[in-house]
Scaffold this motif. Structure first.
Motif, mmCIF file in Angstrom:
data_model
loop_
_atom_site.group_PDB
_atom_site.id
_atom_site.type_symbol
_atom_site.label_atom_id
_atom_site.label_comp_id
_atom_site.label_asym_id
_atom_site.label_seq_id
_atom_site.Cartn_x
_atom_site.Cartn_y
_atom_site.Cartn_z
ATOM 1 N N VAL A 8 0.868 -1.179 0.000
ATOM 2 C CA VAL A 8 0.000 0.000 0.000
ATOM 3 C C VAL A 8 0.902 1.226 0.000
ATOM 4 O O VAL A 8 1.713 1.407 0.908
ATOM 5 N N ILE A 9 0.792 2.050 -1.023
ATOM 6 C CA ILE A 9 1.641 3.237 -1.155
ATOM 7 C C ILE A 9 0.845 4.470 -0.768
ATOM 8 O O ILE A 9 -0.207 4.750 -1.330
ATOM 9 N N GLY A 10 1.376 5.217 0.203
ATOM 10 C CA GLY A 10 0.703 6.415 0.695
ATOM 11 C C GLY A 10 -0.008 6.130 2.002
ATOM 12 O O GLY A 10 -0.894 5.271 2.052
ATOM 13 N N ALA A 11 0.411 6.831 3.067
ATOM 14 C CA ALA A 11 -0.157 6.575 4.397
ATOM 15 C C ALA A 11 -1.048 7.710 4.867
ATOM 16 O O ALA A 11 -1.174 7.959 6.060
ATOM 17 N N GLY A 12 -1.681 8.392 3.910
ATOM 18 C CA GLY A 12 -2.646 9.418 4.273
ATOM 19 C C GLY A 12 -3.967 8.784 4.700
ATOM 20 O O GLY A 12 -4.034 7.585 4.990
ATOM 21 N N THR A 13 -5.023 9.574 4.708
ATOM 22 C CA THR A 13 -6.324 9.108 5.194
ATOM 23 C C THR A 13 -6.801 7.855 4.465
ATOM 24 O O THR A 13 -7.196 6.860 5.093
#
Length: 283
Positions: A8-13
Motif C-alpha cells: 500500500v503506497i501512501g499513508a494518508g487518510t
C-alpha cells in the motif's frame, strides 16, 4: 494468481484505511510512505480507529487491534515492495507525482504483480502507459472511511486484462467489499457526478445564496442524504476536491468543471476540512 502480501503506497487518510481494511481481512500489508512521521501517525490513527470499531460496531472484529496491526509493516523505501503480490497506490491526485511512483515500482515489483490505482480522476490508461505491465493495471477507487464502506469503484483501463480484473475482484471479495466495474474516463462515475455537486454547492456559498449549513441541511432533509455536499467535501479534503476538478477540467475542456474561486481560496489558505480541523466547518 494467489494474493497474500499487499503493498500500500501512501499513508494518508485513504492509504491507512486501505492498509487497515486489508489487515483486518488477514492480508499481510507493507505500508510505504516517503515520510516516517506520516507512517507513525498512520499507525497511531489505525490503532485508535480499530479500538473504536471494536467498541461501537455491531459486528465485532475477528481479531484484536494488536493482532491486526501486527500484519502491517511500514517503510519509507519503495524497495520494500519487492516481494508483494499486489499494490494499491494512494498518493496525491497529481499526475507528475503518480507517474514517478509507477516508473519506480515498475522496476521493483516482479512481473505479473497487479497495480491498482486508487484515484478519483486520473485516467487509468495513462498510468498503465508508463509501465511495462499495462495489462496488470486497473483502478480501485476506495471511499472514505475505507474500513466502513462496502463498495469500491473498479475501473477497467484500455489495457486491463480479464485476469487482472478477476484478481482484483477476488481481493475485494476477500475484504467483504463489492466491486462495481466501470470504464476508464476522467472522474469515472462517482467523482464525475460528486465533484460537480460539491463544486456547485461551493458556488452557492460563494454567491451568498445560502450558508454552508443550510446547503447541507437541504440535501439531508430534502433528499435523505446522510451528509451534505460541503460536509462530504470536508471529509474528502478540499485539496483533493480541487485536484480532481482540475484533472477533469483539463481532460474534458468543459467549463462546467471549473473550480469555484472560493474553493481555490480555501485550499490556498490550508482550510482543507477535517484533516486540518477547519474547512466549511470547524472540527
Amino acid at each position: 494468481m494467489s494474493v497474500s502480501k499487499i503493498g500500500v503506497i501512501g499513508a494518508g487518510t485513504i492509504g491507512r484505511g486501505v492498509a487497515q481494511s486489508l489487515a483486518q481481512s488477514s492480508f499481510e500489508v507493507v505500508l510505504v510512505d516517503i515520510a516516517e512521521s506520516q507512517l507513525v501517525s498512520a499507525r497511531s490513527q489505525m490503532e485508535r480507529d480499530l479500538r473504536m470499531q471494536g467498541l461501537f460496531r455491531a459486528e465485532k472484529l475477528a481479531d484484536d487491534a494488536e493482532t491486526i496491526l501486527g500484519r502491517i509493516t511500514t517503510s519509507t523505501e519503495p524497495e520494500a515492495l519487492a516481494d508483494v503480490d499486489f499494490v494499491v497506490e494512494n498518493v496525491t491526485e497529481n499526475w507528475d507525482v503518480k507517474r514517478e511512483v509507477y516508473e519506480t515500482i515498475d522496476k521493483i515489483c516482479r512481473p505479473g504483480v497487479v497495480f491498482a490505482v486508487n484515484t478519483s480522476a486520473v485516467p487509468i490508461t495513462r498510468v498503465a502507459s508508463v509501465t511495462e505491465r499495462p495489462a496488470e493495471v486497473l483502478g480501485l477507487h476506495f471511499m472514505n472511511p475505507v474500513p466502513l464502506m462496502d463498495t469500491v469503484e473498479v475501473v477497467r483501463g484500455y489495457f486491463t486484462s480479464d485476469e487482472t480484473l478477476a484478481v482484483a475482484m477476488g481481493l475485494l471479495d476477500a475484504t467483504s467489499k463489492e466491486g462495481i466495474v466501470v470504464q476508464d474516463a476522467p472522474g469515472f462515475v462517482t467523482n464525475r457526478v460528486l465533484m460537480l455537486t460539491i463544486n456547485e454547492a461551493v458556488f452557492c456559498v460563494q454567491d451568498q445564496v445560502a450558508t454552508a449549513e443550510d446547503v447541507d441541511r437541504m440535501f439531508k432533509g430534502c433528499f435523505g442524504h446522510k451528509m451534505g455536499p460541503l460536509e462530504t467535501g470536508d471529509l474528502i479534503g478540499l485539496d483533493t476536491i480541487l485536484n480532481s476538478l482540475t484533472v477533469m477540467y483539463e481532460s474534458f475542456k468543459d467549463s462546467k468543471y471549473r473550480p469555484a474561486p472560493l474553493l481555490q481560496k480555501m485550499v490556498d489558505a490550508k482550510l482543507l476540512g477535517r484533516k486540518t480541523s477547519q474547512g466549511f466547518y470547524t472540527y
